[in-house]
Design a protein around this motif. Structure first.
Motif, PDB file in Angstrom:
ATOM      1  N   SER B   3       0.840  -1.190   0.000  1.00 43.32           N
ATOM      2  CA  SER B   3       0.000   0.000   0.000  1.00 43.32           C
ATOM      3  C   SER B   3       0.873   1.238   0.000  1.00 43.32           C
ATOM      4  O   SER B   3       2.074   1.185   0.224  1.00 43.32           O
ATOM      5  CB  SER B   3      -0.922   0.028   1.227  1.00 43.32           C
ATOM      6  N   VAL B   4       0.229   2.342  -0.293  1.00 41.88           N
ATOM      7  CA  VAL B   4       0.901   3.630  -0.231  1.00 41.88           C
ATOM      8  C   VAL B   4       0.367   4.354   0.976  1.00 41.88           C
ATOM      9  O   VAL B   4      -0.826   4.400   1.203  1.00 41.88           O
ATOM     10  CB  VAL B   4       0.616   4.452  -1.502  1.00 41.88           C
ATOM     11  N   TYR B  36      -1.302  14.441  -5.689  1.00 42.28           N
ATOM     12  CA  TYR B  36      -2.562  15.097  -5.999  1.00 42.28           C
ATOM     13  C   TYR B  36      -2.970  15.993  -4.826  1.00 42.28           C
ATOM     14  O   TYR B  36      -2.675  15.704  -3.665  1.00 42.28           O
ATOM     15  CB  TYR B  36      -3.678  14.078  -6.233  1.00 42.28           C
ATOM     16  N   GLN B  38      -6.432  17.734  -3.154  1.00 40.63           N
ATOM     17  CA  GLN B  38      -7.888  17.662  -3.175  1.00 40.63           C
ATOM     18  C   GLN B  38      -8.475  18.697  -2.247  1.00 40.63           C
ATOM     19  O   GLN B  38      -8.256  18.654  -1.037  1.00 40.63           O
ATOM     20  CB  GLN B  38      -8.385  16.271  -2.788  1.00 40.63           C
ATOM     21  N   GLY B  41     -14.872  18.957  -1.561  1.00 36.85           N
ATOM     22  CA  GLY B  41     -15.931  18.834  -2.550  1.00 36.85           C
ATOM     23  C   GLY B  41     -15.476  18.722  -3.983  1.00 36.85           C
ATOM     24  O   GLY B  41     -16.303  18.749  -4.904  1.00 36.85           O
ATOM     25  N   LYS B  42     -14.173  18.570  -4.195  1.00 36.68           N
ATOM     26  CA  LYS B  42     -13.649  18.493  -5.556  1.00 36.68           C
ATOM     27  C   LYS B  42     -12.890  17.195  -5.774  1.00 36.68           C
ATOM     28  O   LYS B  42     -12.561  16.483  -4.838  1.00 36.68           O
ATOM     29  CB  LYS B  42     -12.734  19.687  -5.829  1.00 36.68           C
ATOM     30  N   GLY B  43     -12.606  16.923  -7.038  1.00 37.73           N
ATOM     31  CA  GLY B  43     -11.810  15.762  -7.365  1.00 37.73           C
ATOM     32  C   GLY B  43     -10.328  16.023  -7.184  1.00 37.73           C
ATOM     33  O   GLY B  43      -9.898  17.176  -7.064  1.00 37.73           O
ATOM     34  N   PRO B  44      -9.525  14.978  -7.146  1.00 38.54           N
ATOM     35  CA  PRO B  44      -8.074  15.148  -7.034  1.00 38.54           C
ATOM     36  C   PRO B  44      -7.515  15.952  -8.207  1.00 38.54           C
ATOM     37  O   PRO B  44      -7.894  15.727  -9.355  1.00 38.54           O
ATOM     38  CB  PRO B  44      -7.549  13.708  -7.057  1.00 38.54           C
ATOM     39  N   PHE B  46      -4.055  17.103 -10.152  1.00 32.80           N
ATOM     40  CA  PHE B  46      -2.643  16.754 -10.359  1.00 32.80           C
ATOM     41  C   PHE B  46      -1.735  17.915  -9.950  1.00 32.80           C
ATOM     42  O   PHE B  46      -1.984  19.071 -10.287  1.00 32.80           O
ATOM     43  CB  PHE B  46      -2.431  16.422 -11.834  1.00 32.80           C
ATOM     44  N   PHE B  89      -2.562  13.877  -1.463  1.00 35.89           N
ATOM     45  CA  PHE B  89      -2.421  12.429  -1.593  1.00 35.89           C
ATOM     46  C   PHE B  89      -1.215  12.104  -2.467  1.00 35.89           C
ATOM     47  O   PHE B  89      -1.037  12.705  -3.523  1.00 35.89           O
ATOM     48  CB  PHE B  89      -3.648  11.817  -2.274  1.00 35.89           C
ATOM     49  N   LYS B  99      -3.124   1.932 -13.055  1.00 38.04           N
ATOM     50  CA  LYS B  99      -4.135   2.178 -12.032  1.00 38.04           C
ATOM     51  C   LYS B  99      -3.430   2.799 -10.838  1.00 38.04           C
ATOM     52  O   LYS B  99      -2.307   2.438 -10.493  1.00 38.04           O
ATOM     53  CB  LYS B  99      -4.830   0.894 -11.628  1.00 38.04           C
ATOM     54  N   LEU B 100      -4.064   3.755 -10.240  1.00 38.12           N
ATOM     55  CA  LEU B 100      -3.456   4.487  -9.146  1.00 38.12           C
ATOM     56  C   LEU B 100      -3.836   3.885  -7.803  1.00 38.12           C
ATOM     57  O   LEU B 100      -5.001   3.587  -7.556  1.00 38.12           O
ATOM     58  CB  LEU B 100      -3.894   5.949  -9.193  1.00 38.12           C
ATOM     59  N   PHE B 102      -3.715   5.045  -4.002  1.00 39.22           N
ATOM     60  CA  PHE B 102      -3.574   6.275  -3.235  1.00 39.22           C
ATOM     61  C   PHE B 102      -3.198   5.990  -1.797  1.00 39.22           C
ATOM     62  O   PHE B 102      -3.618   4.984  -1.207  1.00 39.22           O
ATOM     63  CB  PHE B 102      -4.897   7.052  -3.241  1.00 39.22           C
ATOM     64  N   GLY B 103      -2.461   6.920  -1.226  1.00 43.16           N
ATOM     65  CA  GLY B 103      -2.217   6.912   0.196  1.00 43.16           C
ATOM     66  C   GLY B 103      -3.388   7.533   0.940  1.00 43.16           C
ATOM     67  O   GLY B 103      -4.371   7.974   0.336  1.00 43.16           O
ATOM     68  N   ALA B 104      -3.263   7.594   2.253  1.00 39.18           N
ATOM     69  CA  ALA B 104      -4.368   8.028   3.100  1.00 39.18           C
ATOM     70  C   ALA B 104      -4.586   9.535   3.097  1.00 39.18           C
ATOM     71  O   ALA B 104      -5.657   9.996   3.445  1.00 39.18           O
ATOM     72  CB  ALA B 104      -4.156   7.529   4.527  1.00 39.18           C
TER      73      ALA B 104
END
Lengths: 115, 112
Positions: B3-4, B36, B38, B41-44, B46, B89, B99-100, B102-104
């Motif tokens: 995991s990341v 990324y 975030q 209310g928005k997407g990640p 870059f 993230f 495929k990504l 993601f970390g916590a």
């Protein structure tokens, strides 16, 4: 600047109902993805899609989930019979060139609430 | 499993100071790493990426460092601004599927 769009921004549904989340990826992109993010948690991969078929799917993406690219622009995620634990933000992403390192562009997400 | 992950869930930084956000990864097959941002209310969004054949990459006010020996990734933000307040993230991918994972996430709060 091109962007990924998603509709609806918020979907409320009853447990057991079917939902379809819609995405319009960036127009010249070839790879498409769905991710989800349960409130307060990390983003999780669901499925990748290329050349009109699923490339890879996670354990989350069981037989209640399906994806489709019905035309040249839309990319949809269908959940056949929603469960309470499906409540999450669902993000669509797309990526351009094959075989190269390039970023995935994410849409703004659809917040799915299952009651 | 592999995991990341991120070392710290929150970071508070004074406006104008530099920020450092850390991330550890464990998948030795990963050869592409991304940061990324975030906002609520928005997407990640870059920020910057780095391939495994590099150990440092700079962007506008941001620098990513990769230490493959200890499987560590960091993001440095210079002269942190209020608009930098967000959740950050790290994500990793292997070039065969992209495929990504993601970390916590680290929540950065900029104090005025």
């Amino acid at each position: 600047e091109p962007e990924v769009t998603q509709t609806p921004s918020h979907q409320v549904t009853q447990m057991g109902q079917e939902v379809i989340l819609r995405c319009v990826p960036i127009s010249n992109h070839l790879y498409f993805y769905w991710y989800r993010q349960i409130l307060g948690q990390k983003v999780e991969f669901l499925v990748s899609f290329y050349n009109n078929e699923i490339s890879e799917k996670s354990e989350i993406f069981d037989d209640q989930f399906s994806v489709e690219r019905p035309d040249g622009s839309n990319f949809t995620l269908k959940i056949r019979s929603t469960k309470l634990e499906d409540s999450a933000m669902y993000f669509c992403a797309s990526r351009g060139l094959a075989g190269s390192y390039n970023e995935q562009f994410f849409g703004p997400g659809t917040r799915l609430t299952v009651l | 499993g592999e995991s990341v992950g991120l070392h710290l869930p929150t970071l508070s930084v004074q406006e104008g100071d530099n920020s450092i956000i850390n991330c550890a990864y464990s998948n030795s097959a990963s050869d592409y790493f991304i940061w990324y941002k975030q906002e609520s209310g928005k997407g990640p969004q870059f920020i910057i990426d780095i391939r495994s054949n590099m150990d440092k990459r700079q962007g506008q006010r941001v620098t990513v460092l990769l230490n493959k020996t200890v499987k560590h990734l960091s993001l440095q933000i210079a002269a942190t601004q209020p608009g930098d307040s967000a959740v950050y993230f790290c994500a990793e991918a292997a070039s065969n599927d992209y495929k990504l994972s993601f970390g916590a996430g680290t929540t950065v709060t900029v104090r005025a």
